[in-house]
Design a protein around this motif. Structure first.
Motif, PDB file in Angstrom:
ATOM      1  N   TRP A 155       0.838  -1.200   0.000  1.00 41.58           N
ATOM      2  CA  TRP A 155       0.000   0.000   0.000  1.00 41.58           C
ATOM      3  C   TRP A 155       0.874   1.251   0.000  1.00 41.58           C
ATOM      4  O   TRP A 155       0.660   2.167  -0.787  1.00 41.58           O
ATOM      5  CB  TRP A 155      -0.941   0.022   1.213  1.00 41.58           C
ATOM      6  N   MET A 156       1.868   1.271   0.869  1.00 39.05           N
ATOM      7  CA  MET A 156       2.771   2.425   0.957  1.00 39.05           C
ATOM      8  C   MET A 156       3.508   2.614  -0.368  1.00 39.05           C
ATOM      9  O   MET A 156       3.613   3.726  -0.870  1.00 39.05           O
ATOM     10  CB  MET A 156       3.765   2.217   2.085  1.00 39.05           C
ATOM     11  N   LEU A 157       4.007   1.531  -0.932  1.00 41.33           N
ATOM     12  CA  LEU A 157       4.732   1.635  -2.199  1.00 41.33           C
ATOM     13  C   LEU A 157       3.846   2.160  -3.321  1.00 41.33           C
ATOM     14  O   LEU A 157       4.289   2.934  -4.161  1.00 41.33           O
ATOM     15  CB  LEU A 157       5.297   0.270  -2.595  1.00 41.33           C
ATOM     16  N   ASN A 158       2.586   1.747  -3.336  1.00 37.36           N
ATOM     17  CA  ASN A 158       1.677   2.127  -4.418  1.00 37.36           C
ATOM     18  C   ASN A 158       1.010   3.478  -4.233  1.00 37.36           C
ATOM     19  O   ASN A 158       0.568   4.090  -5.202  1.00 37.36           O
ATOM     20  CB  ASN A 158       0.582   1.068  -4.600  1.00 37.36           C
ATOM     21  N   ASN A 159       0.888   3.949  -2.998  1.00 32.61           N
ATOM     22  CA  ASN A 159       0.066   5.128  -2.747  1.00 32.61           C
ATOM     23  C   ASN A 159       0.812   6.402  -2.382  1.00 32.61           C
ATOM     24  O   ASN A 159       0.198   7.457  -2.306  1.00 32.61           O
ATOM     25  CB  ASN A 159      -0.964   4.820  -1.650  1.00 32.61           C
ATOM     26  N   LYS A 160       2.083   6.330  -2.156  1.00 31.56           N
ATOM     27  CA  LYS A 160       2.822   7.546  -1.838  1.00 31.56           C
ATOM     28  C   LYS A 160       3.098   8.310  -3.129  1.00 31.56           C
ATOM     29  O   LYS A 160       3.646   7.766  -4.084  1.00 31.56           O
ATOM     30  CB  LYS A 160       4.136   7.233  -1.122  1.00 31.56           C
ATOM     31  N   THR A 161       2.713   9.545  -3.165  1.00 30.70           N
ATOM     32  CA  THR A 161       2.917  10.336  -4.377  1.00 30.70           C
ATOM     33  C   THR A 161       4.399  10.648  -4.547  1.00 30.70           C
ATOM     34  O   THR A 161       5.118  10.876  -3.584  1.00 30.70           O
ATOM     35  CB  THR A 161       2.132  11.661  -4.304  1.00 30.70           C
ATOM     36  N   GLY A 162       4.830  10.624  -5.761  1.00 33.18           N
ATOM     37  CA  GLY A 162       6.206  10.970  -6.075  1.00 33.18           C
ATOM     38  C   GLY A 162       7.188   9.816  -5.939  1.00 33.18           C
ATOM     39  O   GLY A 162       8.356   9.973  -6.220  1.00 33.18           O
ATOM     40  N   LEU A 163       6.729   8.654  -5.478  1.00 39.50           N
ATOM     41  CA  LEU A 163       7.652   7.528  -5.377  1.00 39.50           C
ATOM     42  C   LEU A 163       7.852   6.911  -6.755  1.00 39.50           C
ATOM     43  O   LEU A 163       6.903   6.527  -7.414  1.00 39.50           O
ATOM     44  CB  LEU A 163       7.104   6.451  -4.436  1.00 39.50           C
ATOM     45  N   ASP A 164       9.080   6.845  -7.167  1.00 37.08           N
ATOM     46  CA  ASP A 164       9.411   6.166  -8.412  1.00 37.08           C
ATOM     47  C   ASP A 164       9.960   4.800  -8.014  1.00 37.08           C
ATOM     48  O   ASP A 164      11.105   4.683  -7.569  1.00 37.08           O
ATOM     49  CB  ASP A 164      10.440   6.981  -9.194  1.00 37.08           C
ATOM     50  N   ILE A 165       9.145   3.775  -8.129  1.00 40.02           N
ATOM     51  CA  ILE A 165       9.427   2.456  -7.579  1.00 40.02           C
ATOM     52  C   ILE A 165      10.778   1.894  -8.008  1.00 40.02           C
ATOM     53  O   ILE A 165      11.435   1.200  -7.241  1.00 40.02           O
ATOM     54  CB  ILE A 165       8.273   1.476  -7.894  1.00 40.02           C
ATOM     55  N   LYS A 166      11.243   2.233  -9.190  1.00 43.15           N
ATOM     56  CA  LYS A 166      12.518   1.666  -9.644  1.00 43.15           C
ATOM     57  C   LYS A 166      13.708   2.223  -8.854  1.00 43.15           C
ATOM     58  O   LYS A 166      14.800   1.682  -8.933  1.00 43.15           O
ATOM     59  CB  LYS A 166      12.706   1.879 -11.139  1.00 43.15           C
ATOM     60  N   ASN A 167      13.501   3.280  -8.080  1.00 42.34           N
ATOM     61  CA  ASN A 167      14.578   3.860  -7.281  1.00 42.34           C
ATOM     62  C   ASN A 167      14.556   3.406  -5.824  1.00 42.34           C
ATOM     63  O   ASN A 167      15.228   3.989  -4.987  1.00 42.34           O
ATOM     64  CB  ASN A 167      14.509   5.387  -7.342  1.00 42.34           C
ATOM     65  N   TYR A 168      13.777   2.368  -5.525  1.00 39.17           N
ATOM     66  CA  TYR A 168      13.648   1.895  -4.157  1.00 39.17           C
ATOM     67  C   TYR A 168      14.188   0.487  -4.000  1.00 39.17           C
ATOM     68  O   TYR A 168      14.146  -0.316  -4.919  1.00 39.17           O
ATOM     69  CB  TYR A 168      12.180   1.970  -3.689  1.00 39.17           C
ATOM     70  N   ALA A 169      14.707   0.224  -2.822  1.00 40.24           N
ATOM     71  CA  ALA A 169      15.215  -1.105  -2.486  1.00 40.24           C
ATOM     72  C   ALA A 169      14.423  -1.627  -1.293  1.00 40.24           C
ATOM     73  O   ALA A 169      14.051  -0.859  -0.404  1.00 40.24           O
ATOM     74  CB  ALA A 169      16.694  -1.022  -2.127  1.00 40.24           C
ATOM     75  N   ILE A 170      14.168  -2.917  -1.290  1.00 37.56           N
ATOM     76  CA  ILE A 170      13.518  -3.551  -0.153  1.00 37.56           C
ATOM     77  C   ILE A 170      14.573  -4.382   0.564  1.00 37.56           C
ATOM     78  O   ILE A 170      15.182  -5.281  -0.030  1.00 37.56           O
ATOM     79  CB  ILE A 170      12.331  -4.434  -0.595  1.00 37.56           C
ATOM     80  N   LEU A 171      14.804  -4.059   1.820  1.00 33.97           N
ATOM     81  CA  LEU A 171      15.793  -4.764   2.625  1.00 33.97           C
ATOM     82  C   LEU A 171      15.108  -5.842   3.448  1.00 33.97           C
ATOM     83  O   LEU A 171      14.100  -5.574   4.111  1.00 33.97           O
ATOM     84  CB  LEU A 171      16.504  -3.792   3.567  1.00 33.97           C
ATOM     85  N   GLU A 172      15.630  -7.043   3.412  1.00 34.48           N
ATOM     86  CA  GLU A 172      15.111  -8.118   4.253  1.00 34.48           C
ATOM     87  C   GLU A 172      16.066  -8.294   5.427  1.00 34.48           C
ATOM     88  O   GLU A 172      17.262  -8.523   5.246  1.00 34.48           O
ATOM     89  CB  GLU A 172      14.993  -9.417   3.466  1.00 34.48           C
TER      90      GLU A 172
END
Length: 120
Positions: free
Chosen positions: A92-109
């Motif tokens: 939800w956060m990834l999809n709904n935050k305005t201005g987020l360009d998903i390709k510039n984000y990393a998910i850390l496990e």
């Protein structure tokens, strides 16, 4: 940025419940079947995370560590905390935050055992 009364009180409650009580943390992890913790961040934050560790917005500002803020609105107002998801990313956060360009984000496990390494 000032900490809110709510966030300070929440931190106090968490410290009372878990501080120095690793068995309580283990019990909670097992009861809820938590096997990993996920945190997403802007890719430019990876260098500081690797060199300085994963830090709250409050600590990043206090220590003057350059960073890209992911959650500009921070509705919960808990600036001394770090937002994480259990088991799967917060889509939800990834999809709904305005201005987020998903390709510039990393998910850390992060391994759930990491919670046992610190004196929290």
């Amino acid at each position: 940025m000032e900490l809110t009364k709510y966030s300070v009180k929440l931190e106090e409650v968490a410290n009372q419940k878990f501080a120095g009580n690793k068995s309580k943390i283990i019990e909670t992890l097992n009861r809820k079947n938590i096997t990993n913790i996920l945190h997403f961040t802007h890719a430019t934050n990876l260098i500081s995370i690797l060199t300085e560790g994963l830090k709250s917005i409050h600590d990043l500002k206090k220590e003057q560590i350059p960073h890209v803020v992911t959650d500009l609105q921070r509705f919960d107002e808990i600036y001394q905390g770090i937002c994480c998801s259990m088991a799967s990313p917060n889509i939800w956060m990834l999809n709904n935050k305005t201005g987020l360009d998903i390709k510039n984000y990393a998910i850390l496990e992060i391994s759930e055992n990491t919670l046992l390494l610190f004196n929290i």
